[in-house]
Design a protein around this motif. Sequence first.
Motif, PDB file in Angstrom:
ATOM      1  N   ARG A 195     -61.385 -47.313 -48.986  1.00 34.97           N
ATOM      2  CA  ARG A 195     -61.305 -48.006 -47.703  1.00 34.97           C
ATOM      3  C   ARG A 195     -60.945 -47.016 -46.592  1.00 34.97           C
ATOM      4  O   ARG A 195     -61.502 -47.072 -45.490  1.00 34.97           O
ATOM      5  CB  ARG A 195     -60.256 -49.108 -47.784  1.00 34.97           C
ATOM      6  N   GLU A 196     -60.041 -46.114 -46.878  1.00 31.31           N
ATOM      7  CA  GLU A 196     -59.565 -45.165 -45.878  1.00 31.31           C
ATOM      8  C   GLU A 196     -60.657 -44.180 -45.448  1.00 31.31           C
ATOM      9  O   GLU A 196     -60.625 -43.662 -44.332  1.00 31.31           O
ATOM     10  CB  GLU A 196     -58.353 -44.394 -46.399  1.00 31.31           C
ATOM     11  N   ARG A 197     -61.628 -43.938 -46.328  1.00 34.16           N
ATOM     12  CA  ARG A 197     -62.691 -42.963 -46.025  1.00 34.16           C
ATOM     13  C   ARG A 197     -64.015 -43.644 -45.680  1.00 34.16           C
ATOM     14  O   ARG A 197     -65.076 -43.034 -45.745  1.00 34.16           O
ATOM     15  CB  ARG A 197     -62.875 -42.027 -47.214  1.00 34.16           C
ATOM     16  N   GLN A 198     -63.957 -44.904 -45.280  1.00 34.01           N
ATOM     17  CA  GLN A 198     -65.179 -45.657 -45.024  1.00 34.01           C
ATOM     18  C   GLN A 198     -66.039 -45.023 -43.936  1.00 34.01           C
ATOM     19  O   GLN A 198     -67.260 -44.931 -44.061  1.00 34.01           O
ATOM     20  CB  GLN A 198     -64.847 -47.106 -44.645  1.00 34.01           C
ATOM     21  N   VAL A 199     -65.414 -44.568 -42.854  1.00 37.65           N
ATOM     22  CA  VAL A 199     -66.178 -43.942 -41.777  1.00 37.65           C
ATOM     23  C   VAL A 199     -66.876 -42.678 -42.277  1.00 37.65           C
ATOM     24  O   VAL A 199     -67.999 -42.370 -41.874  1.00 37.65           O
ATOM     25  CB  VAL A 199     -65.256 -43.620 -40.586  1.00 37.65           C
ATOM     26  N   GLU A 200     -66.253 -41.992 -43.173  1.00 43.25           N
ATOM     27  CA  GLU A 200     -66.821 -40.752 -43.725  1.00 43.25           C
ATOM     28  C   GLU A 200     -68.008 -41.026 -44.639  1.00 43.25           C
ATOM     29  O   GLU A 200     -68.964 -40.242 -44.683  1.00 43.25           O
ATOM     30  CB  GLU A 200     -65.732 -40.011 -44.499  1.00 43.25           C
ATOM     31  N   PHE A 201     -67.972 -42.157 -45.363  1.00 42.55           N
ATOM     32  CA  PHE A 201     -68.986 -42.423 -46.382  1.00 42.55           C
ATOM     33  C   PHE A 201     -70.156 -43.281 -45.906  1.00 42.55           C
ATOM     34  O   PHE A 201     -71.243 -43.206 -46.479  1.00 42.55           O
ATOM     35  CB  PHE A 201     -68.341 -43.120 -47.587  1.00 42.55           C
ATOM     36  N   GLU A 202     -69.959 -44.113 -44.894  1.00 40.01           N
ATOM     37  CA  GLU A 202     -70.989 -45.085 -44.515  1.00 40.01           C
ATOM     38  C   GLU A 202     -72.297 -44.401 -44.128  1.00 40.01           C
ATOM     39  O   GLU A 202     -72.308 -43.425 -43.373  1.00 40.01           O
ATOM     40  CB  GLU A 202     -70.475 -45.928 -43.346  1.00 40.01           C
TER      41      GLU A 202
END
Length: 299
Positions: A195-202
């Motif tokens: 959840r914390e890395r969502q911006v990185e993975f999307e």
Amino acid sequence: MREQVEVMTPAQWREAVAAHEARVAPHVEPHLGRRKEHRKHPVEDFLFVYYSYSPGKLRRCHPGAGVALLVDERGRTPITDDRFTRRITTAEGDADVLDVDEFVDARDGTIAFVRSLLTATLARAPHLGCFGMHEWAMVYKLAPGEQRHEQLPLRLSQAATDDVVEAADIRCTHFDAYRFFTPDAVELNRERPTRERQVEFEQPACLHAGIDVYKWAHKLAPLVPSDLVLDAFELAKEIRTLDMEASPYDVRGLGYGVVPVETPRGRAEYVRRQREFAERSQELRRRLLDVLDRAAPAP
């Protein structure tokens, strides 16, 4: 200085409300009928069950920011009861309008996150070729009775389904899909989204990221106009159809087709439709960002 707003007359907003309700009805009414009869539909009901936006909220017509609705003979408009509505005086008379400043102050954290997520996703090239393996990983090595959609049969045997998962290159980047992987499937995934890395993975070709555009639109309603929310809903519903047609479940009994991603033909069809959805979801992201940029310009 008086704010610049577009003014709609009662006749105009009644027409807009009627058109919106007619467009929503084919999505909402069958769902409400099934709910009354305690029946479930894994495609048609998904957006109402998975997200918190109710059929009643989807039915509501709102023009979004910068549009004032002139009150009718009873002193009412469709948005009178909205918590972010305020009454203003225009050259044409009293009107209801969204208090953009109040809304932005109340939702500043959500707006900041959504802006960063949409901006990052728009900047990325689509990563095609996951072939919908997230749905297969959700049933990997399950015992009878453990599947999420137990009312649906698997297209293949459980053993054959497991073989497809083990032979695949699983690269799911979406946390809200990955978190439903079975324990045995988690270790097979190339990525470790959080959840914390969502911006990185999307990334824009992800089906679930495309479906989530609807989530970001409705979370920012009524700043986001109802026509854009509904555009995102309808795209999400189409994406969900591919999601289930390419899944290990057999949805032909519900009137859908099959995208056999365990075959070269099925994978080719999946990529073709995935690419189209990526392009359409990117356009919706641009429209959402335009709404945010006009209401709350980035610092």
